[in-house]
Write a protein that holds these residues in place. Sequence first.
Motif, PDB file in Angstrom:
ATOM      1  N   LYS A  64      18.059  31.243   2.950  1.00 30.77           N
ATOM      2  CA  LYS A  64      17.363  31.999   1.912  1.00 30.77           C
ATOM      3  C   LYS A  64      16.244  31.208   1.244  1.00 30.77           C
ATOM      4  CE  LYS A  64      21.083  35.251   0.920  1.00 30.77           C
ATOM      5  NZ  LYS A  64      21.867  35.942  -0.136  1.00 30.77           N
ATOM      6  N   LYS A 183      10.412  34.435  -0.489  1.00 31.60           N
ATOM      7  CA  LYS A 183      11.818  34.117  -0.281  1.00 31.60           C
ATOM      8  C   LYS A 183      12.461  35.190   0.581  1.00 31.60           C
ATOM      9  CE  LYS A 183      16.142  33.200  -2.764  1.00 31.60           C
ATOM     10  NZ  LYS A 183      16.788  33.114  -4.095  1.00 31.60           N
ATOM     11  N   GLU A 185      14.831  37.291   1.063  1.00 37.40           N
ATOM     12  CA  GLU A 185      15.998  37.813   0.367  1.00 37.40           C
ATOM     13  C   GLU A 185      16.954  38.552   1.299  1.00 37.40           C
ATOM     14  OE1 GLU A 185      14.568  40.193  -2.793  1.00 37.40           O
ATOM     15  OE2 GLU A 185      13.690  38.520  -3.912  1.00 37.40           O
ATOM     16  N   SER A 186      16.394  39.153   2.349  1.00 32.66           N
ATOM     17  CA  SER A 186      17.239  39.933   3.252  1.00 32.66           C
ATOM     18  C   SER A 186      18.061  39.062   4.191  1.00 32.66           C
ATOM     19  CB  SER A 186      16.374  40.880   4.085  1.00 32.66           C
ATOM     20  OG  SER A 186      15.429  40.137   4.859  1.00 32.66           O
ATOM     21  N   ALA A 187      17.689  37.772   4.283  1.00 32.91           N
ATOM     22  CA  ALA A 187      18.406  36.890   5.194  1.00 32.91           C
ATOM     23  C   ALA A 187      19.805  36.619   4.674  1.00 32.91           C
ATOM     24  CB  ALA A 187      17.646  35.576   5.352  1.00 32.91           C
ATOM     25  N   SER A 188      20.753  36.642   5.574  1.00 31.06           N
ATOM     26  CA  SER A 188      22.128  36.351   5.210  1.00 31.06           C
ATOM     27  C   SER A 188      22.814  35.721   6.405  1.00 31.06           C
ATOM     28  CB  SER A 188      22.867  37.634   4.804  1.00 31.06           C
ATOM     29  OG  SER A 188      23.001  38.494   5.910  1.00 31.06           O
TER      30      SER A 188
END
Length: 390
Positions: A64, A183, A185-188
Amino acid sequence: MPFAIYVLGLMIFSMTTSEFMVAGMMTSLSEEFGVSVSAIGYLISAYAAGMIVGGPLLTIGMLKVPRKQAFLTLTSVFLVGQTIGALASCYEMMMVARVITGISSAASFGVSLAIAFTLVRPESIGRAASVVLGGLMVATAIGLPAAMLFDQYFGWRASFWAVVVLVLLSGVLGQLSIPSSPKPESASIRGELAAFRNRNLWAAYATSMLIIGATFAAFSYFSPILTGVTGFATTMVPFLLGIYGLATVIGNIVTGKLADHYMMSILTVGLITLTAAFVVFGLYPHNTTIVMIAVIVIGLVGVPMNPAMATRITRVAGTGLLVTTVHTSIINLGIVFGSAIGGLTIDAGYGLVSPVWVGAFLAILGFLSLLPFMRVKGKKQEKSQEIFAR
């Protein structure tokens, strides 16, 4: 290609030079720390282990983080590790330095490729990969010999400090040339790990590991083979390895330009050619002319298949940061795997040329790993032709 992509290539060159240079200064380090040459060999293994295991773990922790910030952070971590190595007063301190640099280097490969892929159009991904990964080839052709010369004339610490300067320069240029990114944000972790459910991704990883494993099974033992079997003088080895390195650079330039349109053809023809080169090398190891031609061919088609390998990964699973970092770890696993098997065959009494035959065997396995994909592609083409005929 945007200037930033060449900066990323410079970073990979600097870090890969750090990875390889210990192999060129084993005697100096052995005398410095009062340990055996084989113990210095563990410093190479420690770097590789850091790349294989630590790289993906560090990448997960940075999913992230904006990619430019991740690149600069990894640059700082690598600088710390390389500086510790330059200042090392004992073997244990150097071992810590190698682990730190190995971990940060693997993550840097993944981040650098991920950044490069965002700076070009989809049809230029292969070319972008060839520029970034070209740093690896140039490190073999120029970085390693230069580090050896620094060791001979200025001492091994000068080689370490030279890499510190190069990495610092790469970081400054990266700060100036790499565009800022939001950033992610959708990455997990769950989202990144989802890509690994794809069986085709693992098939692509397997092919990459076999290609690099085949190449390094033989390359790792070129020096003793060229002097102990072929009959070249020891003083000729750096020059011969320089020719090999130059061949990898040329091969990388060619495959980089073709990878986006002829990815599978490069892998198929490359593995067939690589196998043939190993077989000819293994059959005529005492013929200096044939051996040098074989070495050049191996340089042209072995490691330079990297752009096609990277393109295949992106087409199968996208340009995710963890996917590209794990691919780097897989490639390094191939280096360790191939060189280890080559060494085992020598220890088992099969002779100095046996690693060349190991390379041929692994290259054949690599070609076989492509067959299922080639059959599927052939069926799709036949179906398209039927539809067109109707």
